[in-house]
Design a protein around this motif. Structure first.
Motif, PDB file in Angstrom:
ATOM      1  N   ILE A 105       3.650  -0.340  11.337  1.00  0.00           N
ATOM      2  CA  ILE A 105       2.451  -1.190  11.309  1.00  0.00           C
ATOM      3  C   ILE A 105       1.959  -1.464  12.728  1.00  0.00           C
ATOM      4  CG2 ILE A 105       1.549  -3.448  10.557  1.00  0.00           C
ATOM      5  CD1 ILE A 105       2.432  -1.601   8.287  1.00  0.00           C
ATOM      6  N   GLY A 106       2.913  -1.493  13.659  1.00  0.00           N
ATOM      7  CA  GLY A 106       2.572  -1.840  15.038  1.00  0.00           C
ATOM      8  C   GLY A 106       1.918  -0.727  15.834  1.00  0.00           C
ATOM      9  N   VAL A 107       2.033   0.501  15.368  1.00  0.00           N
ATOM     10  CA  VAL A 107       1.418   1.619  16.088  1.00  0.00           C
ATOM     11  C   VAL A 107      -0.106   1.433  16.079  1.00  0.00           C
ATOM     12  CG1 VAL A 107       1.005   4.117  16.039  1.00  0.00           C
ATOM     13  CG2 VAL A 107       3.304   3.222  15.599  1.00  0.00           C
ATOM     14  N   THR A 108      -0.721   1.682  17.209  1.00  0.00           N
ATOM     15  CA  THR A 108      -2.161   1.462  17.397  1.00  0.00           C
ATOM     16  C   THR A 108      -2.982   1.980  16.215  1.00  0.00           C
ATOM     17  OG1 THR A 108      -1.771   1.834  19.741  1.00  0.00           O
ATOM     18  CG2 THR A 108      -4.077   1.792  19.014  1.00  0.00           C
ATOM     19  N   GLY A 109      -3.705   1.089  15.569  1.00  0.00           N
ATOM     20  CA  GLY A 109      -4.651   1.491  14.539  1.00  0.00           C
ATOM     21  C   GLY A 109      -4.100   1.459  13.120  1.00  0.00           C
ATOM     22  N   VAL A 110      -2.782   1.423  12.958  1.00  0.00           N
ATOM     23  CA  VAL A 110      -2.226   1.507  11.606  1.00  0.00           C
ATOM     24  C   VAL A 110      -2.501   0.223  10.817  1.00  0.00           C
ATOM     25  CG1 VAL A 110      -0.102   1.666  10.251  1.00  0.00           C
ATOM     26  CG2 VAL A 110      -0.461   3.200  12.202  1.00  0.00           C
ATOM     27  N   ARG A 111      -2.203  -0.920  11.462  1.00  0.00           N
ATOM     28  CA  ARG A 111      -2.443  -2.187  10.782  1.00  0.00           C
ATOM     29  C   ARG A 111      -3.922  -2.316  10.391  1.00  0.00           C
ATOM     30  NH1 ARG A 111       0.785  -6.963  11.345  1.00  0.00           N
ATOM     31  NH2 ARG A 111      -0.270  -8.730  10.371  1.00  0.00           N
ATOM     32  N   GLU A 112      -4.804  -1.905  11.288  1.00  0.00           N
ATOM     33  CA  GLU A 112      -6.240  -2.005  11.029  1.00  0.00           C
ATOM     34  C   GLU A 112      -6.646  -1.119   9.845  1.00  0.00           C
ATOM     35  OE1 GLU A 112      -4.792  -1.624  13.932  1.00  0.00           O
ATOM     36  OE2 GLU A 112      -5.280  -3.549  14.851  1.00  0.00           O
ATOM     37  N   SER A 113      -6.132   0.099   9.807  1.00  0.00           N
ATOM     38  CA  SER A 113      -6.543   0.976   8.696  1.00  0.00           C
ATOM     39  C   SER A 113      -5.963   0.479   7.374  1.00  0.00           C
ATOM     40  CB  SER A 113      -6.169   2.444   8.925  1.00  0.00           C
ATOM     41  OG  SER A 113      -5.218   2.604   9.906  1.00  0.00           O
ATOM     42  N   LEU A 114      -4.773  -0.132   7.413  1.00  0.00           N
ATOM     43  CA  LEU A 114      -4.222  -0.702   6.182  1.00  0.00           C
ATOM     44  C   LEU A 114      -5.067  -1.904   5.741  1.00  0.00           C
ATOM     45  CD1 LEU A 114      -0.383  -0.622   6.913  1.00  0.00           C
ATOM     46  CD2 LEU A 114      -1.643   0.808   5.277  1.00  0.00           C
ATOM     47  N   THR A 115      -5.429  -2.724   6.690  1.00  0.00           N
ATOM     48  CA  THR A 115      -6.189  -3.935   6.362  1.00  0.00           C
ATOM     49  C   THR A 115      -7.508  -3.564   5.671  1.00  0.00           C
ATOM     50  OG1 THR A 115      -5.183  -5.022   8.269  1.00  0.00           O
ATOM     51  CG2 THR A 115      -7.145  -6.065   7.338  1.00  0.00           C
ATOM     52  N   LYS A 116      -8.132  -2.498   6.179  1.00  0.00           N
ATOM     53  CA  LYS A 116      -9.378  -2.027   5.557  1.00  0.00           C
ATOM     54  C   LYS A 116      -9.163  -1.550   4.127  1.00  0.00           C
ATOM     55  CE  LYS A 116     -11.541  -0.210   9.746  1.00  0.00           C
ATOM     56  NZ  LYS A 116     -11.628   1.064  10.465  1.00  0.00           N
ATOM     57  N   ARG A 117      -7.945  -1.036   3.854  1.00  0.00           N
ATOM     58  CA  ARG A 117      -7.635  -0.507   2.525  1.00  0.00           C
ATOM     59  C   ARG A 117      -6.815  -1.494   1.710  1.00  0.00           C
ATOM     60  NH1 ARG A 117      -7.284   4.826   1.679  1.00  0.00           N
ATOM     61  NH2 ARG A 117      -7.502   3.998  -0.418  1.00  0.00           N
ATOM     62  N   ARG A 118      -6.782  -2.755   2.127  1.00  0.00           N
ATOM     63  CA  ARG A 118      -5.821  -3.727   1.580  1.00  0.00           C
ATOM     64  C   ARG A 118      -5.683  -3.659   0.049  1.00  0.00           C
ATOM     65  NH1 ARG A 118      -5.593  -8.931  -0.343  1.00  0.00           N
ATOM     66  NH2 ARG A 118      -3.790 -10.182   0.292  1.00  0.00           N
ATOM     67  N   ASP A 119      -6.799  -3.510  -0.647  1.00  0.00           N
ATOM     68  CA  ASP A 119      -6.757  -3.471  -2.118  1.00  0.00           C
ATOM     69  C   ASP A 119      -5.949  -2.295  -2.643  1.00  0.00           C
ATOM     70  OD1 ASP A 119      -8.053  -5.740  -2.618  1.00  0.00           O
ATOM     71  OD2 ASP A 119      -9.928  -4.820  -3.346  1.00  0.00           O
ATOM     72  N   ASP A 120      -5.834  -1.248  -1.824  1.00  0.00           N
ATOM     73  CA  ASP A 120      -5.134  -0.035  -2.274  1.00  0.00           C
ATOM     74  C   ASP A 120      -3.715   0.055  -1.713  1.00  0.00           C
ATOM     75  OD1 ASP A 120      -7.519   0.891  -3.570  1.00  0.00           O
ATOM     76  OD2 ASP A 120      -8.284   1.411  -1.570  1.00  0.00           O
ATOM     77  N   VAL A 121      -3.281  -1.006  -1.048  1.00  0.00           N
ATOM     78  CA  VAL A 121      -1.938  -1.000  -0.463  1.00  0.00           C
ATOM     79  C   VAL A 121      -0.988  -1.788  -1.357  1.00  0.00           C
ATOM     80  CG1 VAL A 121      -0.539  -1.596   1.555  1.00  0.00           C
ATOM     81  CG2 VAL A 121      -2.931  -0.845   1.865  1.00  0.00           C
ATOM     82  N   ILE A 122       0.070  -1.106  -1.804  1.00  0.00           N
ATOM     83  CA  ILE A 122       1.073  -1.729  -2.671  1.00  0.00           C
ATOM     84  C   ILE A 122       2.416  -1.680  -1.956  1.00  0.00           C
ATOM     85  CG2 ILE A 122       2.252  -1.606  -4.889  1.00  0.00           C
ATOM     86  CD1 ILE A 122      -0.066  -0.338  -6.129  1.00  0.00           C
ATOM     87  N   ALA A 123       3.039  -2.837  -1.773  1.00  0.00           N
ATOM     88  CA  ALA A 123       4.358  -2.881  -1.140  1.00  0.00           C
ATOM     89  C   ALA A 123       5.419  -3.200  -2.179  1.00  0.00           C
ATOM     90  CB  ALA A 123       4.378  -3.933  -0.045  1.00  0.00           C
ATOM     91  N   VAL A 124       6.598  -2.664  -1.972  1.00  0.00           N
ATOM     92  CA  VAL A 124       7.747  -3.005  -2.818  1.00  0.00           C
ATOM     93  C   VAL A 124       8.657  -3.899  -1.986  1.00  0.00           C
ATOM     94  CG1 VAL A 124       9.696  -2.111  -4.155  1.00  0.00           C
ATOM     95  CG2 VAL A 124       7.563  -0.781  -3.989  1.00  0.00           C
TER      96      VAL A 124
END
Lengths: 310, 310
Positions: free
Chosen positions: B206-225
């Motif tokens: 998540i900390g790698v440049t840009g990863v957190r941002e791209s996940l945040t944009k896709r938040r509805d499609d991100v599922i964590a276990v």
């Protein structure tokens, strides 16, 4: 005290005998490192390890290199990556890998090859001092009809089955002798040049700054054992190499090559007829059995060498 | 297509199930490399290899890491050098060594970790794309009462049996995502955050440049276990770490940690009572069996995850 200049297999066999006739701690082996290379990120020192394993009676007696009872699991699994660029022509046994892992780890932490070699010798409880010729990188390069090859690619990769028209030692001009090397030569009662390839095993050691000069000063105390017996090398490509470089593949050719810094040449009884020729070059000549089929024979040869000089 | 963000064991188990329900080539695993380290000169990538070996059904089922049927000859012989500074607390099996030898060799020749990881995945015929999070070095450092430790010294050397008061990822500020990482996240129908340690396995990715941002944009499609079940981690120190960092060791603590970039959290049936709390944080919550005792159970969990989103 005795100093020995050593390459791989032939030297290791003589040293295994020599430790039986020289008191513990009184023998220093100065070993060629121009064959050293990096495989898979690991620093491999073939001649140092052949000496170590042989003197420790841990060498594989059939292959003549590596450890007895070796297994090859890592190499077997490396074949999985053969189609993806894995180096699969240079075999490192699983137990042998431990030596290279340790050496690489220590070198990365800043230890010198001198320090690591001393520790490896201690771990194998060798009764001699083990010195690399230099802590500086030197790389033997072999000129062939297919171009210049790094030594291990020629020797292992091509099974030394290719003509050699030239040899050079990259880095030799700036390589300084490892700590203890010059002292060992200067302080030894006798300096023994082991029966190793004169060109690519003894050659680099002699080429390190100052070594040839210190030997030349001690010429009367320097005794070499010819690795060429009946015109051929017992093992390895020394005979073809001598011819490739325009030299005679015989004990006489070795005498000519060594004449400047060697006072005595030991040749095999099979070459007795060459003794006068060797003497005509200004060397003393000892004719004896030089084929070391057993450690006992190696000890006898060692005693002959050291008594000849004493 | 599916993207999965993965650490080691927990992620690997889920991915082993996921390849049974996702068509070949439709799944990309983006794997933590902040645990990567150099041992004995060899580049070791623990999480990449755990994923590879597990998905290839080659993992040792008892240890949970390394290869099944492994032998330990190199490590046994390394013990010879224990008194001379050998690193003996990190075990690499003989067959496993082949992977590290290959990786190290290729990296030295100039290949990127992305390229080598793809080749290793191909050599094990994995039906997924295997991506390191970054080709830049990132190193997890763990703050303990005894000072800061590199991750593997904490995790393996100290058996993670020591309090953790802080974690940092050396190099993370300048680490750029490996080629394909951002694309995989942006193009996936669903991004799955595998049940790995949220702090030291998922955290670096998540900390790698840009990863957190791209996940945040896709938040509805991100599922964590959630890797925390009944307040504890099935394996590893995630629970103690969460508490050490002042977080709650529960599925709810995980939900808080992930809330910004995760739209749905999958929690175990044992934690059903926490579902409303997760929802109160603005996440959807799926309650199901998450303990992957067999590949079949992992496949069922994968189907549940993907169907929940479809």
């Amino acid at each position: 005290v005795i100093a020995a200049i050593a390459g791989g297999v032939g030297a290791a066999r003589l040293l295994r005998g020599m430790v039986r006739v020289v008191p513990t701690g009184q023998l220093t082996a100065i070993v060629n490192t121009a064959d050293d290379t990096v495989f898979h990120g690991l620093h491999v020192s073939p001649d140092l390890d052949t000496v170590t394993y042989t003197v420790a009676e841990a060498i594989d007696p059939v292959r003549g290199w590596g450890l007895a009872g070796e297994t090859w699991r890592a190499m077997e699994h490396l074949n999985r990556f053969a189609a993806f660029g894995a180096t699969t022509w240079f075999n490192l046994g699983d137990a042998d890998l431990a030596t290279h892992l340790f050496r690489t780890d220590r070198l990365r932490q800043g230890a010198t090859l001198t320090e690591v070699s001393a520790d490896i010798a201690a771990a194998f409880t060798l009764p001699l001092h083990l010195l690399p010729m230099s802590n500086d990188p030197v790389a033997t390069m072999v000129m062939t009809p297919e171009g210049e090859l790094p030594f291990q690619e020629y020797f292992v990769g091509r099974h030394h089955d290719i003509d050699v028209s030239g040899v050079r030692f990259e880095g030799i001009e700036t390589a300084t002798p490892a700590p203890g090397v010059i002292d060992a030569i200067e302080q030894a009662e006798t300096v023994v040049i082991c029966p190793s390839n004169p060109i690519v095993s003894i050659g680099p050691v002699i080429g390190v700054t100052g070594v040839r000069e210190s030997l030349t000063k001690r010429r009367d105390d320097v005794i070499a054992v010819s690795p060429i017996i009946g015109g051929a090398a017992l093992k390895g490509p020394a005979d073809r190499m001598l011819r490739g470089l325009g030299l005679e593949s015989s004990a006489l050719g070795v005498a000519r090559w060594y004449a400047d810094f060697v006072g005595t040449l030991v040749i095999d009884t099979i070459d007795a007829a060459l003794a006068d020729g060797v003497r005509a070059l200004g060397l003393r000549c000892i004719v004896t059995d030089t084929i070391m089929t057993t450690p006992e024979r190696a000890a006898e040869l060692s005693a002959t060498i050291l008594n000849a000089h004493a």
